[in-house]
Design a protein around this motif. Structure first.
Motif, mmCIF file in Angstrom:
data_model
loop_
_atom_site.group_PDB
_atom_site.id
_atom_site.type_symbol
_atom_site.label_atom_id
_atom_site.label_comp_id
_atom_site.label_asym_id
_atom_site.label_seq_id
_atom_site.Cartn_x
_atom_site.Cartn_y
_atom_site.Cartn_z
ATOM 1 N N ALA A 16 0.818 -1.213 0.000
ATOM 2 C CA ALA A 16 0.000 0.000 0.000
ATOM 3 C C ALA A 16 0.854 1.267 0.000
ATOM 4 C CB ALA A 16 -0.926 0.010 1.215
ATOM 5 N N LEU A 17 2.043 1.195 0.548
ATOM 6 C CA LEU A 17 2.888 2.382 0.671
ATOM 7 C C LEU A 17 3.731 2.590 -0.581
ATOM 8 C CD1 LEU A 17 4.266 1.941 4.290
ATOM 9 C CD2 LEU A 17 2.414 3.429 3.538
ATOM 10 N N ASP A 18 4.066 3.850 -0.835
ATOM 11 C CA ASP A 18 5.097 4.132 -1.822
ATOM 12 C C ASP A 18 6.407 3.700 -1.181
ATOM 13 O OD1 ASP A 18 3.364 5.263 -3.670
ATOM 14 O OD2 ASP A 18 3.672 7.289 -2.916
ATOM 15 N N LEU A 19 7.072 2.740 -1.801
ATOM 16 C CA LEU A 19 8.306 2.218 -1.228
ATOM 17 C C LEU A 19 9.478 3.122 -1.584
ATOM 18 C CD1 LEU A 19 9.549 -0.133 0.369
ATOM 19 C CD2 LEU A 19 9.952 -1.264 -1.831
ATOM 20 N N ASN A 20 10.177 3.583 -0.567
ATOM 21 C CA ASN A 20 11.385 4.376 -0.742
ATOM 22 C C ASN A 20 12.573 3.423 -0.831
ATOM 23 O OD1 ASN A 20 10.182 7.127 -0.322
ATOM 24 N ND2 ASN A 20 9.576 6.134 1.569
ATOM 25 N N SER A 21 13.738 3.955 -1.135
ATOM 26 C CA SER A 21 14.929 3.110 -1.214
ATOM 27 C C SER A 21 15.249 2.546 0.171
ATOM 28 C CB SER A 21 16.125 3.912 -1.731
ATOM 29 O OG SER A 21 16.566 4.822 -0.744
ATOM 30 N N SER A 22 15.898 1.400 0.198
ATOM 31 C CA SER A 22 16.296 0.814 1.484
ATOM 32 C C SER A 22 17.228 1.758 2.235
ATOM 33 C CB SER A 22 16.949 -0.554 1.278
ATOM 34 O OG SER A 22 18.049 -0.451 0.399
ATOM 35 N N TYR A 23 18.053 2.477 1.492
ATOM 36 C CA TYR A 23 18.967 3.452 2.089
ATOM 37 C C TYR A 23 18.191 4.515 2.867
ATOM 38 C CZ TYR A 23 22.553 7.101 2.335
ATOM 39 O OH TYR A 23 23.418 8.068 2.763
ATOM 40 N N SER A 24 17.064 4.966 2.315
ATOM 41 C CA SER A 24 16.298 6.020 3.000
ATOM 42 C C SER A 24 15.767 5.530 4.345
ATOM 43 C CB SER A 24 15.165 6.537 2.119
ATOM 44 O OG SER A 24 14.155 5.572 1.958
ATOM 45 N N TYR A 25 15.399 4.257 4.456
ATOM 46 C CA TYR A 25 14.904 3.735 5.734
ATOM 47 C C TYR A 25 16.041 3.633 6.758
ATOM 48 C CZ TYR A 25 10.492 2.887 3.413
ATOM 49 O OH TYR A 25 9.311 3.059 2.736
ATOM 50 N N LEU A 26 17.239 3.318 6.276
ATOM 51 C CA LEU A 26 18.390 3.310 7.188
ATOM 52 C C LEU A 26 18.658 4.724 7.706
ATOM 53 C CD1 LEU A 26 20.767 0.969 5.170
ATOM 54 C CD2 LEU A 26 19.506 0.388 7.259
ATOM 55 N N LEU A 27 18.646 5.704 6.808
ATOM 56 C CA LEU A 27 18.838 7.094 7.226
ATOM 57 C C LEU A 27 17.732 7.547 8.175
ATOM 58 C CD1 LEU A 27 19.965 8.957 3.983
ATOM 59 C CD2 LEU A 27 21.301 8.601 6.064
ATOM 60 N N TRP A 28 16.503 7.146 7.876
ATOM 61 C CA TRP A 28 15.370 7.560 8.705
ATOM 62 C C TRP A 28 15.576 7.089 10.145
ATOM 63 C CZ3 TRP A 28 11.637 10.292 6.026
ATOM 64 C CH2 TRP A 28 10.672 10.866 6.850
ATOM 65 N N CYS A 29 16.013 5.848 10.292
ATOM 66 C CA CYS A 29 16.214 5.304 11.642
ATOM 67 C C CYS A 29 17.362 5.998 12.365
ATOM 68 C CB CYS A 29 16.449 3.799 11.568
ATOM 69 S SG CYS A 29 14.953 2.882 11.147
ATOM 70 N N ARG A 30 18.284 6.554 11.628
ATOM 71 C CA ARG A 30 19.370 7.308 12.243
ATOM 72 C C ARG A 30 18.958 8.748 12.530
ATOM 73 N NH1 ARG A 30 24.617 9.555 9.214
ATOM 74 N NH2 ARG A 30 22.982 10.977 8.548
ATOM 75 N N ASP A 31 18.399 9.428 11.532
ATOM 76 C CA ASP A 31 18.190 10.868 11.629
ATOM 77 C C ASP A 31 16.857 11.285 12.237
ATOM 78 O OD1 ASP A 31 20.669 11.116 10.459
ATOM 79 O OD2 ASP A 31 19.894 11.556 8.459
ATOM 80 N N PHE A 32 15.859 10.429 12.189
ATOM 81 C CA PHE A 32 14.531 10.793 12.672
ATOM 82 C C PHE A 32 13.988 9.805 13.706
ATOM 83 C CE2 PHE A 32 14.765 12.605 8.334
ATOM 84 C CZ PHE A 32 14.730 13.947 8.688
ATOM 85 N N ALA A 33 14.869 9.172 14.437
ATOM 86 C CA ALA A 33 14.440 8.213 15.462
ATOM 87 C C ALA A 33 13.595 8.883 16.548
ATOM 88 C CB ALA A 33 15.649 7.516 16.084
ATOM 89 N N ALA A 34 13.874 10.129 16.863
ATOM 90 C CA ALA A 34 13.133 10.828 17.915
ATOM 91 C C ALA A 34 11.698 11.140 17.518
ATOM 92 C CB ALA A 34 13.852 12.127 18.304
ATOM 93 N N THR A 35 11.409 11.108 16.211
ATOM 94 C CA THR A 35 10.057 11.409 15.742
ATOM 95 C C THR A 35 9.448 10.212 15.010
ATOM 96 O OG1 THR A 35 11.030 12.453 13.792
ATOM 97 C CG2 THR A 35 10.369 13.916 15.627
ATOM 98 N N SER A 36 9.942 9.034 15.336
ATOM 99 C CA SER A 36 9.443 7.801 14.748
ATOM 100 C C SER A 36 9.368 6.740 15.840
ATOM 101 C CB SER A 36 10.374 7.322 13.621
ATOM 102 O OG SER A 36 10.474 8.301 12.612
ATOM 103 N N VAL A 37 8.686 5.639 15.538
ATOM 104 C CA VAL A 37 8.542 4.571 16.522
ATOM 105 C C VAL A 37 8.432 3.229 15.801
ATOM 106 C CG1 VAL A 37 6.019 4.760 16.656
ATOM 107 C CG2 VAL A 37 7.276 3.861 18.611
ATOM 108 N N VAL A 38 8.961 2.185 16.448
ATOM 109 C CA VAL A 38 8.915 0.820 15.921
ATOM 110 C C VAL A 38 8.325 -0.079 16.996
ATOM 111 C CG1 VAL A 38 10.311 -1.137 15.116
ATOM 112 C CG2 VAL A 38 10.920 1.192 14.432
ATOM 113 N N ALA A 39 7.366 -0.930 16.615
ATOM 114 C CA ALA A 39 6.815 -1.938 17.535
ATOM 115 C C ALA A 39 7.500 -3.266 17.268
ATOM 116 C CB ALA A 39 5.311 -2.076 17.325
#
Length: 154
Positions: A16-39
């Protein structure tokens, strides 16, 4: 950062989602961890996520980028719980007063998720087309409708 590969797979498998590059998800977990959450499940494997960021131009608004739940964990209210928990945490740490997200008209699940979020928090919802489908260079994309939700109450 270690969750980047797992949340990329959850996004890919969502269909359902627009899939971004795998690299972008790695960056997201580094740069935006404070505004994101994982269960995580009982084995500590990621099973759902909400990614977000705060726009520099609107520092009181959390932009929710993507929400996804692994197929095996759907239907349990996990997305709503993650969204509630994330906004409460970011409201406390950064003083946000509302959220924004974009949803395509055909995404019924996201529409329900964010509309019910607004109801739970006593917040108004404003909608307007942010990006018309014709703007997307790959063609065939639905318009992205901007949802502005706020101010947040309860």
């Amino acid at each position: 950062m270690a969750d980047g590969a797992a949340i990329w797979r959850i996004a890919r498998d969502s269909k359902a989602l627009d899939l971004n590059s795998s690299y972008s998800y790695l960056l997201w977990c580094r740069d935006f961890a404070a505004t994101s959450v994982v269960a995580r499940d009982s084995q500590e494997a990621p099973v759902a996520f909400v990614t977000g960021y705060i726009r520099p131009e609107r520092p009181r608004i959390l932009v929710v980028w993507q929400v996804a739940v692994d197929h095996a964990h759907r239907g349990r209210g996990l997305a709503a719980a993650l969204l509630d928990g994330l906004t409460a945490r970011v409201a406390k740490s950064a003083g946000i007063e509302g959220i924004e997200t974009t949803i395509t008209p055909d995404n019924t699940a996201s529409n329900r998720l964010f509309t019910s979020f607004a109801d739970r928090h006593g917040a108004a919802v404003e909608r307007e087309v942010l990006f018309d489908g014709g703007l997307f260079p790959d063609g065939g994309h639905e318009p992205e409708v901007l949802y502005r939700i706020g101010p947040l109450g309860a």
